[in-house]
Scaffold this active site. Structure first.
Site, mmCIF file in Angstrom:
data_model
loop_
_atom_site.group_PDB
_atom_site.id
_atom_site.type_symbol
_atom_site.label_atom_id
_atom_site.label_comp_id
_atom_site.label_asym_id
_atom_site.label_seq_id
_atom_site.Cartn_x
_atom_site.Cartn_y
_atom_site.Cartn_z
ATOM 1 N N ASP A 1 -11.521 -11.022 7.930
ATOM 2 C CA ASP A 1 -10.380 -11.928 7.890
ATOM 3 C C ASP A 1 -9.210 -11.386 8.719
ATOM 4 O O ASP A 1 -8.914 -10.189 8.683
ATOM 5 C CB ASP A 1 -9.932 -12.067 6.420
ATOM 6 N N GLU B 1 -12.525 -12.934 12.567
ATOM 7 C CA GLU B 1 -11.592 -14.045 12.720
ATOM 8 C C GLU B 1 -10.443 -13.513 13.558
ATOM 9 O O GLU B 1 -9.536 -12.859 13.043
ATOM 10 C CB GLU B 1 -11.068 -14.524 11.359
HETATM 11 C C1 NOJ Z 1 -7.450 -16.474 7.194
HETATM 12 C C2 NOJ Z 1 -8.254 -17.339 6.278
HETATM 13 O O1 NOJ Z 1 -9.186 -18.070 7.026
HETATM 14 C C3 NOJ Z 1 -7.255 -18.205 5.541
HETATM 15 O O2 NOJ Z 1 -7.917 -19.186 4.782
HETATM 16 C C4 NOJ Z 1 -6.386 -17.318 4.689
HETATM 17 O O3 NOJ Z 1 -5.380 -18.092 4.067
HETATM 18 C C5 NOJ Z 1 -5.726 -16.244 5.531
HETATM 19 N N1 NOJ Z 1 -6.623 -15.605 6.434
HETATM 20 C C6 NOJ Z 1 -5.131 -15.175 4.646
HETATM 21 O O4 NOJ Z 1 -6.172 -14.409 4.117
#
Ligand code: NOJ
Ligand code: CA
Length: 558
Positions: A204, A248
């Site tokens: 993440d 991500e």
């Molecule tokens: C990215 C995630 O995809 C999202 O859903 C989340 O709110 C944020 N990171 C914080 O973890």
């Protein structure tokens, strides 16, 4: 590349499917999806043909950010099941040939995590340095990720009178990854879940995790952030030879190679290609493939182990942050014209089918494209059915509605009273009455069958995951023709972004007499090639073709 390499570097030809256990299938009818429900749907996923499940966070959580606010990295949210259920699910997935990767959310914790509870007790608490503190927020203001709710990335902690860093919501304090103890904990978390059988992580918020600029320490004390990423990957490799990190990382092109670990490919194994995704929507809005072509051409060259992950939608807003203001407005106008469809001034909260007014030809064209773009396709649950959204659920929740299994109570997701579900269902034309897995399983013309075919053909066409990509010249505006070539052979994919039928003429090089093009999506269709390698094909409005070059003397199946 040898064909056996596809099982070694498995992620390069994987089909990834993202779901949240909470909204997938509720087996004990308390209204919340659970691991047992997921286990009962493993054969559905197997039939679909996916090879890797990505589970969104399932850890103990106050659940103020859909589980991305974690209060225990070594636990399972008891609403979803226990460790026994988790391990049973992993075992079952493996039996069906499905690997499982899980969300690794270590940029921040929940503010209820015991580390933060300790850290805010006093400035000299042993956990204080697990987080990032300042006496005063820096003068240069940084934009929070969720500007609709937060106006700063720094929050005053009244008791100790210092500010802590939070790139996301204020209940998600950022961890201080320059602290070796935090790094050790992150490795321990990874090691723990690997031991339980996962095949890696969707990492993440990678750029925020790597961003150490908020930490006040002499420059020399900060290890190079990318070395940290590489150290995690090295640790992963020591614990499990097959495990991957899917990042991500919504980055500009110039930074992506570094995040992959450069020539050595020893950083992230995969990165979501946010730039290609955003330009895909611009191309759809304009009915012109050129923005997408340009985005693909701008991909940097990466090591053989590294891979792009392609996607149409995910669980967040459809971010358009990498487009220019004018381009973003064009996409808004085409696909999310009402203010309630937009969020954070940068994104759209809808799923694809409603954005395309439910036009089945156009929807299928987009998924055909997703699977034929060079890289690894990632599906978000329900995309295989053409599920819609519930705008009333608000912002990112709009696309996080329960999976639609049947036309029965609560779409077959749960027999609990509807008010107990984690989110409202989708209504109107996209309600479970009209869109559900059960009906589509029995309908050979359904979206589900179509996606199954794409998955099957993608899996047996390693040139898509491994091969080189080239746009083929042709004259029809609105049409993208591209060739993917690999050691196994070649295929041409043709997609019509326009609603008007088109006649497309292109020429392939290195063609031998009697070579033919076999249509991989329409059974029994074979097209001949002229001796100079040219072919003319008729494309329907929003049509799509996958054509494999077959040599009569060759061994490739058409
Ligand atoms: C990215 C995630 O995809 C999202 O859903 C989340 O709110 C944020 N990171 C914080 O973890
Ligand atoms: Ca349940």
């Amino acid at each position: 590349m040898r064909i056996t390499d596809t099982s070694d570097l498995w992620w390069k030809t994987a089909v990834i499917y993202c779901l949240d256990v909470e909204t997938f299938m509720d087996w004990n009818d308390d209204g919340i999806g659970d691991f047992e429900g997921l286990a009962h749907r493993m054969d559905y996923l197997h039939e679909l043909g996916i090879t890797c499940l990505w589970l969104m966070p399932f850890y103990p959580t106050p659940n103020k950010d859909d589980g991305y606010d974690i209060s225990d990295f070594f636990g399972v949210d008891e609403r979803l099941g226990d460790f026994g259920d988790f391990v049973e699910m992993i075992r079952m997935a493996k039996d069906r040939g499905i690997r499982v990767i899980i969300d690794l959310v270590v940029n921040h914790t929940s503010d209820t995590h015991p580390w933060f509870v300790e850290a805010r007790k006093s400035k000299d608490n042993p956990y204080r340095d697990f987080y990032v503190w300042r006496d005063h927020p820096p003068r240069k203001k940084e934009q929070p990720v969720f500007p609709d709710v937060e106006d700063s990335v720094w929050e005053l902690d009244p008791k100790t009178n210092q500010y802590y860093l939070h790139h996301f919501y204020k209940f998600q304090p950022d961890l201080n990854v320059t602290n070796p103890k935090v790094r050790d904990e992150i490795a321990k978390i990874m090691g723990f879940w690997l031991q339980l059988g996962v095949s890696g992580f969707r990492v993440d918020a990678v750029p925020f995790l790597m961003d150490e600029s908020g930490v006040q320490a002499p420059e020399a004390e900060l290890a190079h952030p990318l070395d940290f990423l590489k150290s995690l990957r090295a640790f992963l490799g020591r614990r499990s030879g097959e495990a991957v990190m899917l990042g991500e990382a919504n980055l500009p092109r110039k930074d992506q190679v570094d995040y992959f670990g450069g020539e050595d490919g020893d950083g992230l194994s995969m990165q979501f290609d946010f730039i290609t995704m955003q330009n895909l929507y611009l191309s759809l809005a304009r009915q012109d493939p050129r923005p997408l072509e340009k985005a693909l051409a701008s991909r940097p060259e990466v090591a053989i182990e590294s891979q792009w992950a392609n996607f149409v939608r995910n669980h967040d807003e459809l971010t358009l942050d990498k487009l220019t203001d004018e381009e973003r407005q064009e996409v808004f106008a085409a696909f999310g014209p009402e203010p309630r469809m937009q969020v954070y001034d940068r994104g759209i909260i809808r799923r694809l089918p409603p954005m395309l007014d439910g036009d089945p030809r156009r929807i299928r064209m987009v998924y055909s494209l997703l699977f034929s773009l060079p890289g690894t396709p990632v599906l978000f649950y329900g995309e295989e059915l053409g599920m819609g959204e519930n705008l009333d659920a608000g912002t990112r929740s709009a696309v996080r509605t329960p999976m639609q299994w049947t036309s029965g109570t609560n779409g077959g997701f749960s027999n609990a009273p509807t008010r107990k579900l984690p989110s409202p269902l989708v209504g109107d034309g996209y309600s479970p009455d009209h869109v559900n897995a059960s009906d589509q399983r029995h309908d050979p013309d359904s979206m589900l069958h179509f996606v199954r075919r794409l998955v099957e053909r993608y899996r047996s066409s390693p040139e898509m995951g491994w091969g080189t990509f080239e746009v083929v010249k042709q004259d029809a505006p609105g049409v993208l023709a591209h060739v993917l070539s690999g050691a196994e052979g070649r295929m041409v994919a043709v997609h019509n972004f326009s609603g008007d039928p088109a006649t497309v003429t292109f020429r392939l090089s290195d063609v031998e007499a009697d070579d033919v093009l076999v249509d991989l999506l329409v059974d029994g269709q074979v097209l001949s090639l002229e001796s100079d390698g040219s072919a003319t094909i008729a494309m329907d409005g929003y049509g799509y073709r996958w054509l494999r070059v077959i040599r009569p003397s060759g061994k490739r199946l058409g």
